[in-house]
Design a protein around this motif. Structure first.
Motif, PDB file in Angstrom:
ATOM      1  N   ARG A 172       0.827  -1.215   0.000  1.00 12.60           N
ATOM      2  CA  ARG A 172       0.000   0.000   0.000  1.00 12.60           C
ATOM      3  C   ARG A 172       0.857   1.259   0.000  1.00 12.60           C
ATOM      4  O   ARG A 172       0.373   2.349  -0.280  1.00 12.60           O
ATOM      5  N   PHE A 173       2.150   1.110   0.354  1.00 11.67           N
ATOM      6  CA  PHE A 173       3.047   2.262   0.325  1.00 11.67           C
ATOM      7  C   PHE A 173       3.174   2.814  -1.089  1.00 11.67           C
ATOM      8  O   PHE A 173       3.240   4.022  -1.295  1.00 11.67           O
ATOM      9  N   LEU A 174       3.220   1.920  -2.080  1.00 18.49           N
ATOM     10  CA  LEU A 174       3.278   2.339  -3.478  1.00 18.49           C
ATOM     11  C   LEU A 174       1.867   2.200  -4.069  1.00 18.49           C
ATOM     12  O   LEU A 174       1.547   1.226  -4.745  1.00 18.49           O
ATOM     13  N   LYS A 175       1.056   3.186  -3.790  1.00 22.95           N
ATOM     14  CA  LYS A 175      -0.316   3.168  -4.277  1.00 22.95           C
ATOM     15  C   LYS A 175      -0.339   3.396  -5.784  1.00 22.95           C
ATOM     16  O   LYS A 175       0.592   3.950  -6.359  1.00 22.95           O
ATOM     17  N   VAL A 176      -1.417   2.975  -6.396  1.00 22.06           N
ATOM     18  CA  VAL A 176      -1.571   3.163  -7.835  1.00 22.06           C
ATOM     19  C   VAL A 176      -2.537   4.308  -8.096  1.00 22.06           C
ATOM     20  O   VAL A 176      -3.688   4.278  -7.655  1.00 22.06           O
ATOM     21  N   TYR A 177      -2.031   5.322  -8.768  1.00 21.18           N
ATOM     22  CA  TYR A 177      -2.858   6.440  -9.211  1.00 21.18           C
ATOM     23  C   TYR A 177      -2.837   6.441 -10.735  1.00 21.18           C
ATOM     24  O   TYR A 177      -1.758   6.517 -11.324  1.00 21.18           O
ATOM     25  N   PRO A 178      -3.972   6.347 -11.378  1.00 26.24           N
ATOM     26  CA  PRO A 178      -3.968   6.353 -12.844  1.00 26.24           C
ATOM     27  C   PRO A 178      -3.273   7.598 -13.381  1.00 26.24           C
ATOM     28  O   PRO A 178      -3.453   8.700 -12.858  1.00 26.24           O
ATOM     29  N   PHE A 179      -2.466   7.398 -14.411  1.00 27.64           N
ATOM     30  CA  PHE A 179      -1.775   8.532 -15.020  1.00 27.64           C
ATOM     31  C   PHE A 179      -2.735   9.323 -15.896  1.00 27.64           C
ATOM     32  O   PHE A 179      -3.556   8.761 -16.616  1.00 27.64           O
ATOM     33  N   GLU A 180      -2.619  10.630 -15.812  1.00 31.75           N
ATOM     34  CA  GLU A 180      -3.284  11.507 -16.760  1.00 31.75           C
ATOM     35  C   GLU A 180      -2.365  12.683 -17.028  1.00 31.75           C
ATOM     36  O   GLU A 180      -1.571  13.078 -16.174  1.00 31.75           O
ATOM     37  N   GLU A 181      -2.441  13.201 -18.224  1.00 31.22           N
ATOM     38  CA  GLU A 181      -1.590  14.321 -18.619  1.00 31.22           C
ATOM     39  C   GLU A 181      -1.824  15.505 -17.681  1.00 31.22           C
ATOM     40  O   GLU A 181      -2.955  15.838 -17.326  1.00 31.22           O
ATOM     41  N   ALA A 182      -0.721  16.137 -17.249  1.00 25.92           N
ATOM     42  CA  ALA A 182      -0.770  17.347 -16.399  1.00 25.92           C
ATOM     43  C   ALA A 182      -1.657  17.125 -15.173  1.00 25.92           C
ATOM     44  O   ALA A 182      -2.550  17.915 -14.883  1.00 25.92           O
ATOM     45  N   TYR A 183      -1.360  16.067 -14.424  1.00 22.33           N
ATOM     46  CA  TYR A 183      -2.250  15.667 -13.335  1.00 22.33           C
ATOM     47  C   TYR A 183      -2.294  16.636 -12.154  1.00 22.33           C
ATOM     48  O   TYR A 183      -3.201  16.565 -11.336  1.00 22.33           O
ATOM     49  N   PHE A 184      -1.357  17.562 -12.051  1.00 24.55           N
ATOM     50  CA  PHE A 184      -1.433  18.571 -10.993  1.00 24.55           C
ATOM     51  C   PHE A 184      -2.101  19.867 -11.459  1.00 24.55           C
ATOM     52  O   PHE A 184      -2.197  20.825 -10.696  1.00 24.55           O
ATOM     53  N   ARG A 185      -2.541  19.909 -12.709  1.00 27.70           N
ATOM     54  CA  ARG A 185      -3.015  21.176 -13.274  1.00 27.70           C
ATOM     55  C   ARG A 185      -4.168  21.790 -12.479  1.00 27.70           C
ATOM     56  O   ARG A 185      -4.151  23.001 -12.194  1.00 27.70           O
ATOM     57  N   ASP A 186      -5.175  21.000 -12.114  1.00 29.20           N
ATOM     58  CA  ASP A 186      -6.336  21.570 -11.424  1.00 29.20           C
ATOM     59  C   ASP A 186      -5.938  22.225 -10.105  1.00 29.20           C
ATOM     60  O   ASP A 186      -6.377  23.342  -9.798  1.00 29.20           O
ATOM     61  N   LYS A 187      -5.104  21.554  -9.339  1.00 22.25           N
ATOM     62  CA  LYS A 187      -4.648  22.141  -8.078  1.00 22.25           C
ATOM     63  C   LYS A 187      -3.727  23.333  -8.336  1.00 22.25           C
ATOM     64  O   LYS A 187      -3.792  24.353  -7.640  1.00 22.25           O
ATOM     65  N   ALA A 188      -2.882  23.210  -9.349  1.00 21.64           N
ATOM     66  CA  ALA A 188      -1.962  24.304  -9.670  1.00 21.64           C
ATOM     67  C   ALA A 188      -2.716  25.556 -10.109  1.00 21.64           C
ATOM     68  O   ALA A 188      -2.281  26.686  -9.829  1.00 21.64           O
ATOM     69  N   LEU A 189      -3.846  25.385 -10.776  1.00 22.82           N
ATOM     70  CA  LEU A 189      -4.650  26.545 -11.178  1.00 22.82           C
ATOM     71  C   LEU A 189      -5.155  27.308  -9.964  1.00 22.82           C
ATOM     72  O   LEU A 189      -5.319  28.538 -10.016  1.00 22.82           O
ATOM     73  N   ARG A 190      -5.407  26.623  -8.868  1.00 22.64           N
ATOM     74  CA  ARG A 190      -5.810  27.321  -7.638  1.00 22.64           C
ATOM     75  C   ARG A 190      -4.658  28.180  -7.106  1.00 22.64           C
ATOM     76  O   ARG A 190      -4.883  29.287  -6.603  1.00 22.64           O
ATOM     77  N   PHE A 191      -3.428  27.679  -7.222  1.00 25.64           N
ATOM     78  CA  PHE A 191      -2.263  28.487  -6.842  1.00 25.64           C
ATOM     79  C   PHE A 191      -2.145  29.690  -7.770  1.00 25.64           C
ATOM     80  O   PHE A 191      -1.860  30.805  -7.315  1.00 25.64           O
ATOM     81  N   ARG A 192      -2.361  29.436  -9.085  1.00 22.11           N
ATOM     82  CA  ARG A 192      -2.238  30.528 -10.052  1.00 22.11           C
ATOM     83  C   ARG A 192      -3.217  31.653  -9.736  1.00 22.11           C
ATOM     84  O   ARG A 192      -2.888  32.838  -9.922  1.00 22.11           O
ATOM     85  N   ALA A 193      -4.407  31.306  -9.252  1.00 22.64           N
ATOM     86  CA  ALA A 193      -5.402  32.317  -8.925  1.00 22.64           C
ATOM     87  C   ALA A 193      -5.093  33.040  -7.622  1.00 22.64           C
ATOM     88  O   ALA A 193      -5.580  34.152  -7.392  1.00 22.64           O
ATOM     89  N   ALA A 194      -4.249  32.424  -6.777  1.00 20.27           N
ATOM     90  CA  ALA A 194      -4.020  32.965  -5.438  1.00 20.27           C
ATOM     91  C   ALA A 194      -2.747  33.791  -5.311  1.00 20.27           C
ATOM     92  O   ALA A 194      -2.621  34.592  -4.376  1.00 20.27           O
ATOM     93  N   VAL A 195      -1.783  33.590  -6.208  1.00 16.05           N
ATOM     94  CA  VAL A 195      -0.529  34.335  -6.144  1.00 16.05           C
ATOM     95  C   VAL A 195      -0.219  34.905  -7.519  1.00 16.05           C
ATOM     96  O   VAL A 195      -0.685  34.398  -8.537  1.00 16.05           O
ATOM     97  N   SER A 196       0.594  35.954  -7.540  1.00 17.25           N
ATOM     98  CA  SER A 196       0.959  36.582  -8.807  1.00 17.25           C
ATOM     99  C   SER A 196       2.383  36.256  -9.242  1.00 17.25           C
ATOM    100  O   SER A 196       2.762  36.559 -10.369  1.00 17.25           O
ATOM    101  N   MET A 197       3.189  35.657  -8.353  1.00 17.92           N
ATOM    102  CA  MET A 197       4.579  35.369  -8.685  1.00 17.92           C
ATOM    103  C   MET A 197       4.662  34.263  -9.744  1.00 17.92           C
ATOM    104  O   MET A 197       3.723  33.486  -9.935  1.00 17.92           O
ATOM    105  N   PRO A 198       5.784  34.178 -10.473  1.00 10.09           N
ATOM    106  CA  PRO A 198       5.932  33.138 -11.500  1.00 10.09           C
ATOM    107  C   PRO A 198       5.817  31.733 -10.923  1.00 10.09           C
ATOM    108  O   PRO A 198       6.309  31.441  -9.820  1.00 10.09           O
ATOM    109  N   LEU A 199       5.159  30.856 -11.687  1.00  9.44           N
ATOM    110  CA  LEU A 199       4.953  29.474 -11.281  1.00  9.44           C
ATOM    111  C   LEU A 199       5.426  28.528 -12.374  1.00  9.44           C
ATOM    112  O   LEU A 199       5.266  28.801 -13.561  1.00  9.44           O
ATOM    113  N   MET A 200       6.002  27.393 -11.943  1.00  9.40           N
ATOM    114  CA  MET A 200       6.395  26.321 -12.856  1.00  9.40           C
ATOM    115  C   MET A 200       5.415  25.171 -12.693  1.00  9.40           C
ATOM    116  O   MET A 200       5.235  24.660 -11.581  1.00  9.40           O
TER     117      MET A 200
END
Length: 397
Positions: free
Chosen positions: A292-320
């Motif tokens: 269970r330590f190595l859980k399986v998460y299905p791969f999808e392109e840009a899988y952090f994008r939805d959460k990263a968009l919340r950061f983009r809306a909250a800060v103005s500094m450059p983001l990678m």
């Protein structure tokens, strides 16, 4: 106007030839804690392949801050090799970043020969030893060690310093309430738990000024109960932005200690990974709990994008943007979303020249199959086992 991902861009005081970043992925090519020709060739492969900025991982600020003994500790002893590495990357036309960090509870104290430390005392699943709680003297020493390492990397010619504040490494262990049970001024509220990261960033900026760009790798979510949540990650990013010490944030996630597959996604190579571990850990990983330590998460392109968009809306500094970026349209969407840079890892292990191929129109996507069998190779030279590793010709050194 949407930026062109392949056009030059500024990262703080540093001009990059494009907006692509080779993310820090431990190379496994410093068996004696020194820069080797193999480590230089590893980074030259991706910079000759078009990447604008390559990131050397993992550069420890102290001996107990290594994940294991075959890592570079930044200092006078390693300065010559680091300079040789930076010079080679610059000759290829790219810039070079050093991921500067202290592994904290992710360190293997048995391998390092030095007891690991964390925000709070805890058992280590890596060394089967106890990890001790960092003292005030430790935190003062380690902050100074970050400063010394930063100045040394600037001397070596590094353009960017990436402060590691994610993946349950030391700074991240202070941020995560489940790992930080302290009752002093370093625990409790987020402002207290954020003190170490903010203190390190301020000290490094005060030391190097505009001699290098300074970024930080932060978490969009740790992926375990008691880890940093997305809401807390956003609040932490806002605190870092208000301090004015950083030129950009790289948005990552997961925990090397508690849930590594949250970062990687895709297949979980349990058997292959267990084979690289000490016997006790290897047996433990083959139990139901270990699997269970190595859980399986299905791969999808840009899988952090939805959460990263919340950061983009909250800060103005450059983001990678990081996490499963393999396609040209994903990179272009990241630019349209307002992210300034895109960071790639496994895709470049499979195809070091992928950026050139995307820019020239010879490809629209990488061919990485996200099997994650590269993960267990980190102790023998990180590589894609699906293909024969690409070797570049030596350069004059």
């Amino acid at each position: 106007m949407t930026p062109d991902v392949f056009a030059p861009a500024m990262l703080g005081p540093v001009r990059l030839r494009n907006r692509t970043v080779k993310a820090a992925t431990f190379e496994g090519r410093a068996p004696y804690g020194q820069v080797t020709d193999e480590l230089i060739d590893y980074h030259l492969a991706v910079t000759r392949g078009g990447v604008g900025l390559t990131t050397v991982a993992y550069l420890a600020v102290a001996p107990e801050g290594r994940t294991h003994r075959e890592q570079i500790v930044v200092g006078e002893r390693t300065l010559g090799g680091l300079t040789r590495l930076a010079d080679a990357i610059h000759e290829s036309g790219a810039a070079i970043a050093g991921q500067v960090g202290h592994a904290g509870p992710v360190a293997n104290g048995r391998s390092n020969g030095v007891q690991a430390i964390s925000a709070s005392r805890m058992p280590s699943p890596l060394s089967m030893q106890m990890i001790r709680s960092a003292t005030e003297a430790d935190l003062t020493r380690i902050t100074r060690a970050y400063v010394d390492a930063a100045r040394m990397l600037v001397r070596a010619g590094f353009d960017v310093l990436e402060l590691h504040m994610a993946h349950s490494y030391l700074i991240s262990s202070f941020l995560a309430p489940g790992l930080n049970r302290r009752k002093d001024g370093w625990g409790g509220s987020l402002s207290n738990r954020a003190r170490l990261g903010r203190q390190v960033a301020r000290a490094v900026r005060d030391e190097v000024g505009s001699d290098a760009a300074i970024t930080a790798k932060v978490s969009v979510g740790d992926g375990f109960r008691g880890g940093v949540t997305t809401d807390e990650g956003i609040e932490y990013a806002q605190l870092l932005e208000s301090d004015g010490t950083l030129d950009a944030l790289q948005l990552s996630g997961g925990s090397s200690l508690m849930n590594p597959m949250y970062l990687f996604r895709g297949e979980a190579p349990v058997e292959e990974f267990a084979a690289t571990m000490p016997l006790v850990v290897r047996l433990g990983m083959r139990t139901p709990v270990g699997r269970r330590f190595l859980k399986v998460y299905p791969f999808e392109e840009a899988y952090f994008r939805d959460k990263a968009l919340r950061f983009r809306a909250a800060v103005s500094m450059p983001l990678m943007l990081l996490g499963g970026i393999n396609r040209l349209d994903t990179m272009e969407q990241a630019m349209a979303d307002g992210f300034e840079f895109v960071a790639m890892g496994r895709a470049l292990l499979r195809e070091p020249d992928l950026v050139d191929r995307l820019q020239s129109g010879r490809a629209t996507a990488g061919v990485c199959i996200h099997c994650n069998r590269c993960m267990p190779t980190i102790y023998s030279g990180t590589r894609c086992p699906v293909v024969t590793p690409v070797r570049v010709s030596p350069v004059d050194r």
